[in-house]
Design an enzyme around this catalytic site. Structure first.
Site, PDB file in Angstrom:
ATOM      1  N   TYR A   1      -0.845  -0.139  10.476  1.00 37.53           N
ATOM      2  CA  TYR A   1      -1.115  -0.738   9.152  1.00 37.53           C
ATOM      3  C   TYR A   1       0.007  -0.363   8.186  1.00 37.53           C
ATOM      4  O   TYR A   1       0.547  -1.222   7.476  1.00 37.53           O
ATOM      5  CB  TYR A   1      -2.471  -0.236   8.670  1.00 37.53           C
TER       6      TYR A   1
ATOM      7  N   SER B   1       0.861  -1.186   0.000  1.00 33.48           N
ATOM      8  CA  SER B   1       0.000   0.000   0.000  1.00 33.48           C
ATOM      9  C   SER B   1       0.896   1.235   0.000  1.00 33.48           C
ATOM     10  O   SER B   1       2.032   1.182   0.489  1.00 33.48           O
ATOM     11  CB  SER B   1      -0.862   0.014   1.269  1.00 33.48           C
TER      12      SER B   1
ATOM     13  N   LYS C   1       2.701  -2.667   6.012  1.00 27.84           N
ATOM     14  CA  LYS C   1       2.786  -2.590   4.552  1.00 27.84           C
ATOM     15  C   LYS C   1       4.206  -2.229   4.097  1.00 27.84           C
ATOM     16  O   LYS C   1       4.649  -2.638   3.035  1.00 27.84           O
ATOM     17  CB  LYS C   1       1.767  -1.573   4.019  1.00 27.84           C
TER      18      LYS C   1
HETATM   19  P1  NAP Z   1     -11.749  -5.769   0.787  1.00 30.95           P
HETATM   20  O1  NAP Z   1     -12.560  -5.274  -0.341  1.00 30.95           O
HETATM   21  O2  NAP Z   1     -12.194  -5.512   2.180  1.00 30.95           O
HETATM   22  O3  NAP Z   1     -11.539  -7.344   0.586  1.00 30.95           O
HETATM   23  C1  NAP Z   1     -10.759  -8.045   1.501  1.00 30.95           C
HETATM   24  C2  NAP Z   1     -10.768  -9.522   1.158  1.00 30.95           C
HETATM   25  O4  NAP Z   1      -9.904 -10.195   2.076  1.00 30.95           O
HETATM   26  C3  NAP Z   1     -12.128 -10.177   1.300  1.00 30.95           C
HETATM   27  O5  NAP Z   1     -12.222 -11.243   0.381  1.00 30.95           O
HETATM   28  C4  NAP Z   1     -12.111 -10.698   2.736  1.00 30.95           C
HETATM   29  O6  NAP Z   1     -13.045 -11.752   2.873  1.00 30.95           O
HETATM   30  C5  NAP Z   1     -10.660 -11.151   2.855  1.00 30.95           C
HETATM   31  N1  NAP Z   1     -10.080 -11.172   4.187  1.00 30.95           N
HETATM   32  C6  NAP Z   1     -10.136 -10.214   5.146  1.00 30.95           C
HETATM   33  N2  NAP Z   1      -9.460 -10.617   6.229  1.00 30.95           N
HETATM   34  C7  NAP Z   1      -8.950 -11.839   5.950  1.00 30.95           C
HETATM   35  C8  NAP Z   1      -8.165 -12.783   6.657  1.00 30.95           C
HETATM   36  N3  NAP Z   1      -7.751 -12.545   7.906  1.00 30.95           N
HETATM   37  N4  NAP Z   1      -7.851 -13.941   6.056  1.00 30.95           N
HETATM   38  C9  NAP Z   1      -8.260 -14.206   4.809  1.00 30.95           C
HETATM   39  N5  NAP Z   1      -9.006 -13.373   4.073  1.00 30.95           N
HETATM   40  C10 NAP Z   1      -9.352 -12.197   4.642  1.00 30.95           C
HETATM   41  O7  NAP Z   1     -10.239  -5.196   0.721  1.00 30.95           O
HETATM   42  P2  NAP Z   1      -9.372  -4.627  -0.502  1.00 30.95           P
HETATM   43  O8  NAP Z   1      -9.488  -3.174  -0.521  1.00 30.95           O
HETATM   44  O9  NAP Z   1      -9.673  -5.403  -1.714  1.00 30.95           O
HETATM   45  O10 NAP Z   1      -7.896  -4.949   0.024  1.00 30.95           O
HETATM   46  C11 NAP Z   1      -7.086  -5.956  -0.544  1.00 30.95           C
HETATM   47  C12 NAP Z   1      -5.639  -5.596  -0.311  1.00 30.95           C
HETATM   48  O11 NAP Z   1      -5.328  -4.334  -0.901  1.00 30.95           O
HETATM   49  C13 NAP Z   1      -5.204  -5.477   1.156  1.00 30.95           C
HETATM   50  O12 NAP Z   1      -3.914  -6.023   1.300  1.00 30.95           O
HETATM   51  C14 NAP Z   1      -5.135  -3.985   1.405  1.00 30.95           C
HETATM   52  O13 NAP Z   1      -4.213  -3.651   2.418  1.00 30.95           O
HETATM   53  C15 NAP Z   1      -4.638  -3.538   0.044  1.00 30.95           C
HETATM   54  N6  NAP Z   1      -4.899  -2.115  -0.238  1.00 30.95           N
HETATM   55  C16 NAP Z   1      -6.165  -1.649  -0.375  1.00 30.95           C
HETATM   56  C17 NAP Z   1      -6.382  -0.291  -0.652  1.00 30.95           C
HETATM   57  C18 NAP Z   1      -7.747   0.310  -0.829  1.00 30.95           C
HETATM   58  O14 NAP Z   1      -7.850   1.551  -0.909  1.00 30.95           O
HETATM   59  N7  NAP Z   1      -8.804  -0.483  -0.904  1.00 30.95           N
HETATM   60  C19 NAP Z   1      -5.267   0.562  -0.780  1.00 30.95           C
HETATM   61  C20 NAP Z   1      -3.996   0.049  -0.620  1.00 30.95           C
HETATM   62  C21 NAP Z   1      -3.818  -1.300  -0.364  1.00 30.95           C
HETATM   63  P3  NAP Z   1     -13.571 -12.319   4.296  1.00 30.95           P
HETATM   64  O15 NAP Z   1     -14.110 -11.160   5.045  1.00 30.95           O
HETATM   65  O16 NAP Z   1     -14.602 -13.328   3.903  1.00 30.95           O
HETATM   66  O17 NAP Z   1     -12.390 -12.968   4.947  1.00 30.95           O
END
Ligand code: NAP
Length: 255
Positions: A156, A143, A160
């Site tokens: 967090y 991130s 990262k």
């Molecule tokens: P999201 O939409 O909340 O999706 C998260 C996914 O991970 C879901 O499938 C969730 O399903 C699963 N999950 C959550 N906790 C888990 C655990 N302990 N074990 C296994 N699965 C788990 O999140 P996202 O935005 O796509 O984020 C994905 C990645 O991108 C993360 O690494 C995040 O740090 C990174 N990121 C996101 C952003 C942003 O702005 N969205 C920015 C920078 C980086 P369940 O709840 O069923 O487990």
């Protein structure tokens, strides 16, 4: 070069958001994908949807903060597909919002387990299989919070940042096996994870104004990069971080 036909990909946290878009993209490129998250029903539902569309998918629930579940994820993948070529360590958590002065050990431990240690567990468990294929690729979702300062998401961000270091060490360790290890640093992407930010009109407007590309990101802005890093188009790239943030982190107040 971009064809992933016959390759097997494990994507953690792939029932929604960025992980889901990655699964769809890798399927379109011909890969067999393992759908995984904590919720069994969600995994089954999404993998069924993919199979109905003619793709090859299999669901294995896994809480990435639990080492035994990671072991099971890898072993069940091998039982089903007999190979692992692509690992996407995407699942993450952020239970602590606020200054580091208020950070409680249990929350910090959870962040480090789920966001950092899980990647090491997963890669170590899968590496005997990754080593068998001379073009395996590991992609870790970092991130932009890894290299900026914030008031509220320090723990967090630290996790990262450690992932960025992790890919460099692993890239050296696994390079002689032809295994590439890279990270992606997304900026603000419209998913449930970041809803508190993009759902606030004032914050969203400010975000868009200060981002050179004048928009926030979508999961598909990240899934294509994963496709690239998973494919033979990136065979000479390892230990790197690709930033995908619409330019958010290259601006200054005088621009
Ligand atoms: P999201 O939409 O909340 O999706 C998260 C996914 O991970 C879901 O499938 C969730 O399903 C699963 N999950 C959550 N906790 C888990 C655990 N302990 N074990 C296994 N699965 C788990 O999140 P996202 O935005 O796509 O984020 C994905 C990645 O991108 C993360 O690494 C995040 O740090 C990174 N990121 C996101 C952003 C942003 O702005 N969205 C920015 C920078 C980086 P369940 O709840 O069923 O487990």
């Amino acid at each position: 070069m971009f064809d992933l036909k016959g390759k097997v990909a494990i994507i953690t946290g792939s029932t929604k958001g960025i992980g889901k878009a990655i699964a769809i993209q890798l399927c379109k490129a011909g890969a067999k994908v393992v759908i995984s998250s904590r919720k069994h029903q969600e995994c089954v539902k999404f993998s069924k949807e993919l199979i109905e569309k003619g793709f090859s998918a299999f669901s294995i629930p896994c809480h990435v903060g639990k080492k035994n579940e990671i072991k099971n994820l890898v072993q069940e993948t091998i039982k089903k597909f007999n190979s692992i070529d692509i690992l996407v360590s995407n699942a993450a958590t952020n239970p602590a919002f606020g200054p580091l002065s208020n950070l409680q050990d249990p929350a910090f431990d959870k962040i480090i387990d789920v966001n950092l240690k899980s990647s090491i567990w997963l890669i170590n468990e899968a590496s005997p299989y990754l080593k068998k294929n001379k073009t395996s690729s590991v992609i870790i979702m970092s991130s932009i919070s890894a290299f900026i300062g914030t008031k509220d998401i320090g723990a967090y961000g630290i996790s990262k940042a450690a992932e960025v270091s992790l890919v460099k060490h692993l890239a050296v360790e696994l390079g002689s096996y032809g295994i590439r290890v890279n990270a992606i640093a997304p900026g603000l992407i419209k998913t449930d994870f970041s809803k508190a930010i993009w759902n606030n009109k004032k914050t969203l407007t400010k975000q868009i104004e200060t981002t050179p590309l004048k928009r926030i990101g979508y999961p598909e802005d990240i899934s294509g990069i994963v496709h690239f890093l998973a494919s033979n188009a990136s065979l000479f790239i390892t230990g790197q971080l690709i930033v995908a943030d619409g330019g958010e982190t290259i601006t200054s107040v005088i621009s």
